[in-house]
Design a protein around this motif. Structure first.
Motif, short mmCIF file in Angstrom:
data_model
loop_
_atom_site.label_atom_id
_atom_site.label_comp_id
_atom_site.label_asym_id
_atom_site.label_seq_id
_atom_site.Cartn_x
_atom_site.Cartn_y
_atom_site.Cartn_z
N ILE A 39 0.93 -1.14 0.00
CA ILE A 39 0.06 0.13 -0.19
C ILE A 39 0.93 1.33 0.02
N GLY A 40 2.07 1.02 0.16
CA GLY A 40 2.92 2.61 0.26
C GLY A 40 4.47 2.38 0.61
N ASN A 41 4.89 3.19 1.29
CA ASN A 41 6.37 3.23 1.52
C ASN A 41 6.25 2.59 2.87
N LYS A 42 7.71 2.44 3.41
CA LYS A 42 7.90 1.68 4.75
C LYS A 42 7.07 2.40 5.88
N PHE A 43 7.06 3.70 5.77
CA PHE A 43 6.38 4.43 6.87
C PHE A 43 4.87 4.18 6.78
N VAL A 44 4.30 4.18 5.97
CA VAL A 44 2.87 3.92 5.86
C VAL A 44 2.69 2.28 6.41
N ASN A 45 3.54 1.81 5.69
CA ASN A 45 3.37 0.21 6.25
C ASN A 45 3.73 -0.08 7.62
N GLU A 46 4.45 0.70 8.31
CA GLU A 46 4.57 0.51 9.62
C GLU A 46 3.26 1.33 10.63
N VAL A 47 2.67 2.49 9.92
CA VAL A 47 1.46 2.99 10.58
C VAL A 47 0.50 1.78 10.64
N VAL A 48 0.25 1.23 9.34
CA VAL A 48 -0.75 0.14 9.30
C VAL A 48 -0.60 -1.10 9.98
N PHE A 49 0.63 -1.39 10.06
CA PHE A 49 1.18 -2.67 10.72
C PHE A 49 0.89 -2.20 12.33
N LEU A 50 1.26 -1.23 13.13
CA LEU A 50 0.98 -0.86 14.36
C LEU A 50 -0.59 -0.53 14.61
N ALA A 51 -1.49 -0.32 13.60
CA ALA A 51 -2.60 0.00 13.95
C ALA A 51 -3.25 -1.58 13.95
N PHE A 52 -2.69 -2.38 13.05
CA PHE A 52 -3.57 -3.67 12.89
C PHE A 52 -3.10 -4.38 14.10
N HIS A 53 -2.39 -4.23 15.01
CA HIS A 53 -1.82 -4.60 16.22
C HIS A 53 -2.76 -4.11 17.47
N LEU A 54 -3.01 -3.07 17.27
CA LEU A 54 -3.89 -2.32 18.22
C LEU A 54 -5.37 -2.57 18.15
N ILE A 55 -5.88 -2.53 16.88
CA ILE A 55 -7.21 -3.24 16.77
C ILE A 55 -6.68 -4.50 16.17
N PRO A 56 -6.96 -5.54 16.73
CA PRO A 56 -6.20 -7.12 16.69
C PRO A 56 -6.40 -7.65 15.34
N VAL A 57 -6.37 -7.01 14.26
CA VAL A 57 -6.63 -7.48 12.96
C VAL A 57 -5.69 -8.64 12.60
N TYR A 58 -4.19 -8.52 12.77
CA TYR A 58 -3.30 -9.57 12.55
C TYR A 58 -3.71 -10.66 13.60
N GLU A 59 -4.00 -10.37 14.93
CA GLU A 59 -4.12 -11.59 15.62
C GLU A 59 -5.36 -12.27 15.27
N VAL A 60 -6.57 -11.87 14.75
CA VAL A 60 -7.79 -12.48 14.47
C VAL A 60 -7.37 -13.40 13.16
N ALA A 61 -6.96 -12.72 12.14
CA ALA A 61 -6.48 -13.30 11.04
C ALA A 61 -5.70 -14.77 11.39
N TYR A 62 -4.63 -14.40 12.06
CA TYR A 62 -3.73 -15.52 12.49
C TYR A 62 -4.40 -16.43 13.16
N ILE A 63 -5.35 -16.38 14.04
CA ILE A 63 -6.14 -17.49 14.84
C ILE A 63 -7.21 -17.85 13.84
N ALA A 64 -7.91 -17.22 12.98
CA ALA A 64 -8.70 -17.83 11.83
C ALA A 64 -7.87 -18.87 11.01
N ASP A 65 -6.69 -18.64 10.54
CA ASP A 65 -5.87 -19.44 9.91
C ASP A 65 -5.48 -20.82 10.55
N VAL A 66 -4.95 -20.33 11.97
CA VAL A 66 -4.56 -21.51 12.80
C VAL A 66 -5.77 -22.69 13.10
#
Length: 185
Positions: A39-66
């Protein structure tokens, strides 16, 4: 009553994890990660990465996969989130190849020879991987046996059965006259 339901739910979820013995492809989590990286440069990626950990998007996706998707992939033999139609470019010893993911396998085309694709097709009924040429000729490459071993035909036409691990690879390489070191490069 609630305690019994919770115990049963925990046992079923634990069983789905323990009985699959499959790492899986983690399609949902990887698609989410790939989207973030695109979606963008490394700074945008980092902001989205942090936001997706605060709102547990990555965690929910990981648990759904597992819990769900990797178990479905293991038991059904197909990935519910496979990248059907996606094309990747791979550099090989003899040039660049385009590999397209199909529902039942892959189509491999060498750059510059687009009129001569090779299809690798999985036949679920026979549990075999087959090579299909552009002329429509089909050759059975390997058979996935019920006991977890793989059978393939050697250069002289005789079948050989090996385990799908490093020992099996070493046995197959020795039978074909190729060294294990060269295969690992």
């Amino acid at each position: 009553m609630k305690k019994t339901r919770m115990t049963v739910l925990c046992a079923v979820l634990s069983g789905s994890l323990l009985c699959t013995s499959c790492i899986g492809s983690f399609g949902l989590w990887n698609n989410l990660k790939d989207w973030n990286q695109s979606i963008g440069n490394k700074f945008v990626n980092e902001v989205v990465f942090l936001a997706f950990h605060l709102i547990p998007v990555y965690e929910v996706a990981y648990i759904a996969d597992v819990i769900v998707l990797n178990s479905v992939e293991f038991w059904s033999g197909s990935n519910p989130l496979a990248d059907v139609g996606k094309v990747k470019t791979v550099k090989g010893e003899n040039g660049e190849y385009m590999v397209r993911t199909n529902e039942d396998g892959y189509t491999i085309t060498k750059k510059g020879e687009e009129d001569k694709p090779l299809d690798l097709v999985y036949n679920a009924e026979n549990r075999t991987w087959n090579a299909v040429t552009s002329e429509g000729e089909s050759y059975e490459l390997i058979t996935m046996n019920e006991d977890g071993t793989i059978t393939f035909k050697q250069a002289d036409g005789t079948p050989m059965t090996v385990s799908p691990d490093l020992q099996g690879l070493a046995t197959a390489r020795a039978a074909s006259g190729q060294s294990l070191f060269l295969a690992a490069r």
